[in-house]
Design a protein around this motif. Structure first.
Motif, PDB file in Angstrom:
ATOM      1  N   THR A  92     -13.754   4.998  -0.823  1.00 29.21           N
ATOM      2  CA  THR A  92     -12.990   3.808  -0.950  1.00 29.21           C
ATOM      3  C   THR A  92     -13.322   3.006  -1.990  1.00 29.21           C
ATOM      4  OG1 THR A  92     -14.822   2.800   0.441  1.00 29.21           O
ATOM      5  CG2 THR A  92     -12.894   3.474   1.796  1.00 29.21           C
ATOM      6  N   TYR A 114     -16.596   1.829  -6.031  1.00 26.81           N
ATOM      7  CA  TYR A 114     -16.245   2.864  -5.255  1.00 26.81           C
ATOM      8  C   TYR A 114     -17.279   3.269  -4.493  1.00 26.81           C
ATOM      9  CZ  TYR A 114     -12.168   3.262  -8.368  1.00 26.81           C
ATOM     10  OH  TYR A 114     -10.845   2.940  -9.030  1.00 26.81           O
ATOM     11  N   SER A 115     -17.085   3.871  -3.248  1.00 32.63           N
ATOM     12  CA  SER A 115     -17.964   4.088  -2.214  1.00 32.63           C
ATOM     13  C   SER A 115     -17.647   5.659  -1.745  1.00 32.63           C
ATOM     14  CB  SER A 115     -18.223   3.211  -1.208  1.00 32.63           C
ATOM     15  OG  SER A 115     -19.253   3.832  -0.402  1.00 32.63           O
ATOM     16  N   ASP A 160     -13.823   3.778   8.088  1.00 33.45           N
ATOM     17  CA  ASP A 160     -13.857   3.541   6.915  1.00 33.45           C
ATOM     18  C   ASP A 160     -12.458   3.630   6.466  1.00 33.45           C
ATOM     19  OD1 ASP A 160     -16.529   3.411   6.569  1.00 33.45           O
ATOM     20  OD2 ASP A 160     -16.790   5.624   6.156  1.00 33.45           O
ATOM     21  N   ILE A 161     -11.525   3.732   7.399  1.00 35.60           N
ATOM     22  CA  ILE A 161     -10.091   3.619   6.768  1.00 35.60           C
ATOM     23  C   ILE A 161      -9.505   2.106   7.205  1.00 35.60           C
ATOM     24  CG2 ILE A 161      -7.631   4.406   7.323  1.00 35.60           C
ATOM     25  CD1 ILE A 161      -9.036   7.067   8.097  1.00 35.60           C
ATOM     26  N   SER A 162      -9.405   1.372   5.959  1.00 35.38           N
ATOM     27  CA  SER A 162      -8.781   0.194   6.221  1.00 35.38           C
ATOM     28  C   SER A 162      -8.015  -0.053   4.963  1.00 35.38           C
ATOM     29  CB  SER A 162      -9.860  -0.748   6.397  1.00 35.38           C
ATOM     30  OG  SER A 162     -10.549  -1.045   5.241  1.00 35.38           O
ATOM     31  N   THR A 200     -15.053  10.003   3.490  1.00 33.66           N
ATOM     32  CA  THR A 200     -13.951   8.963   3.118  1.00 33.66           C
ATOM     33  C   THR A 200     -14.397   8.519   1.610  1.00 33.66           C
ATOM     34  OG1 THR A 200     -15.406   7.257   4.036  1.00 33.66           O
ATOM     35  CG2 THR A 200     -13.541   8.109   5.221  1.00 33.66           C
ATOM     36  N   TYR A 238       0.869  -1.238  -0.160  1.00 29.67           N
ATOM     37  CA  TYR A 238       0.087   0.110  -0.073  1.00 29.67           C
ATOM     38  C   TYR A 238       0.734   1.322   0.141  1.00 29.67           C
ATOM     39  CZ  TYR A 238      -3.607  -3.493   1.436  1.00 29.67           C
ATOM     40  OH  TYR A 238      -4.257  -4.522   1.480  1.00 29.67           O
ATOM     41  N   SER A 286      -8.460  -2.867   3.183  1.00 31.91           N
ATOM     42  CA  SER A 286      -9.213  -3.924   2.619  1.00 31.91           C
ATOM     43  C   SER A 286      -9.622  -3.637   1.180  1.00 31.91           C
ATOM     44  CB  SER A 286     -10.328  -4.324   3.555  1.00 31.91           C
ATOM     45  OG  SER A 286     -11.213  -3.128   3.681  1.00 31.91           O
ATOM     46  N   HIS A 287      -9.263  -2.349   1.059  1.00 30.36           N
ATOM     47  CA  HIS A 287      -9.655  -1.638  -0.481  1.00 30.36           C
ATOM     48  C   HIS A 287      -8.295  -1.180  -1.122  1.00 30.36           C
ATOM     49  CE1 HIS A 287     -13.800  -1.518   0.806  1.00 30.36           C
ATOM     50  NE2 HIS A 287     -13.598  -0.772   1.935  1.00 30.36           N
ATOM     51  N   THR A 306      -8.035   3.903  -0.475  1.00 26.68           N
ATOM     52  CA  THR A 306      -8.817   4.634   0.739  1.00 26.68           C
ATOM     53  C   THR A 306      -8.628   6.004   0.807  1.00 26.68           C
ATOM     54  OG1 THR A 306      -9.316   2.187   1.802  1.00 26.68           O
ATOM     55  CG2 THR A 306      -9.437   4.384   3.070  1.00 26.68           C
ATOM     56  N   PHE A 327      -9.294   9.534   3.133  1.00 25.81           N
ATOM     57  CA  PHE A 327      -9.898  10.042   4.292  1.00 25.81           C
ATOM     58  C   PHE A 327      -9.599  11.528   4.124  1.00 25.81           C
ATOM     59  CE2 PHE A 327      -9.907  11.365   8.766  1.00 25.81           C
ATOM     60  CZ  PHE A 327     -11.059  11.377   9.219  1.00 25.81           C
TER      61      PHE A 327
END
Length: 157
Positions: free
Chosen positions: A109, A120-121, A62-64, A107, A36, A66-67, A70, A72
């Motif tokens: 992601t 995307y979100s 929402d920060i991870s 956020t 990352y 896993s995407h 991301t 923020f």
């Protein structure tokens, strides 16, 4: 790594230590690991973000990692750095003051590729957690309209 090396050789980024780069004035820092890349204006937070936690043991939900992507944005912090009194007129000052009250953070992601499409979100988190977000947006629009009318009335006098 090739892109980062090229950015350093072109002078876009400066090497600031192992897997760490800076860009431009201020504290804009980039840190990478084997999977990352993290970008922040707070260098101390980057290692924690890449590790999946923040220095105080809490991380925004929402920060991870896993995407693939991301982002923020601490919009409240960004807006607090804007001095509403420095604008040229009272309308702008009133609008900035109202804007500061609305959004806490946002956020973005996603980047997953599923079903022939990238997904995307985006989430916008309002300062007032007790009231419906649509009602807050409607109230904000009314306040912006009132600020605009108030300035128009003052100018016509």
């Amino acid at each position: 790594n090739k892109l980062l090396s090229m950015a350093v050789s072109e002078g876009v980024l400066k090497n600031a230590g192992p897997n760490t780069y800076t860009a431009g004035p201020g504290d804009f820092t980039i840190m990478v690991n084997d999977k990352y890349i993290a970008v922040s204006n707070k260098k101390d937070d980057l290692a924690a973000i890449l590790a999946g936690k923040m220095k105080d043991g809490k991380m925004h939900k929402d920060i991870s990692a896993s995407h693939p992507l991301t982002m923020f944005f601490n919009t409240a912090s960004m807006m607090n750095s804007v001095d509403a009194s420095l604008t040229g007129n009272s309308r702008d000052s009133m609008m900035i003051a109202e804007s500061k009250k609305l959004v806490a953070n946002a956020t973005f992601t996603g980047g997953e590729f599923k079903g022939d499409a990238f997904r995307y979100s985006m989430s916008i988190n309002f300062n007032n957690k007790e009231e419906n977000s649509l009602l807050q947006l409607m109230d904000f629009a009314i306040r912006m309209n009132e600020a605009s009318k108030q300035t128009t009335l003052a100018a016509s006098r």
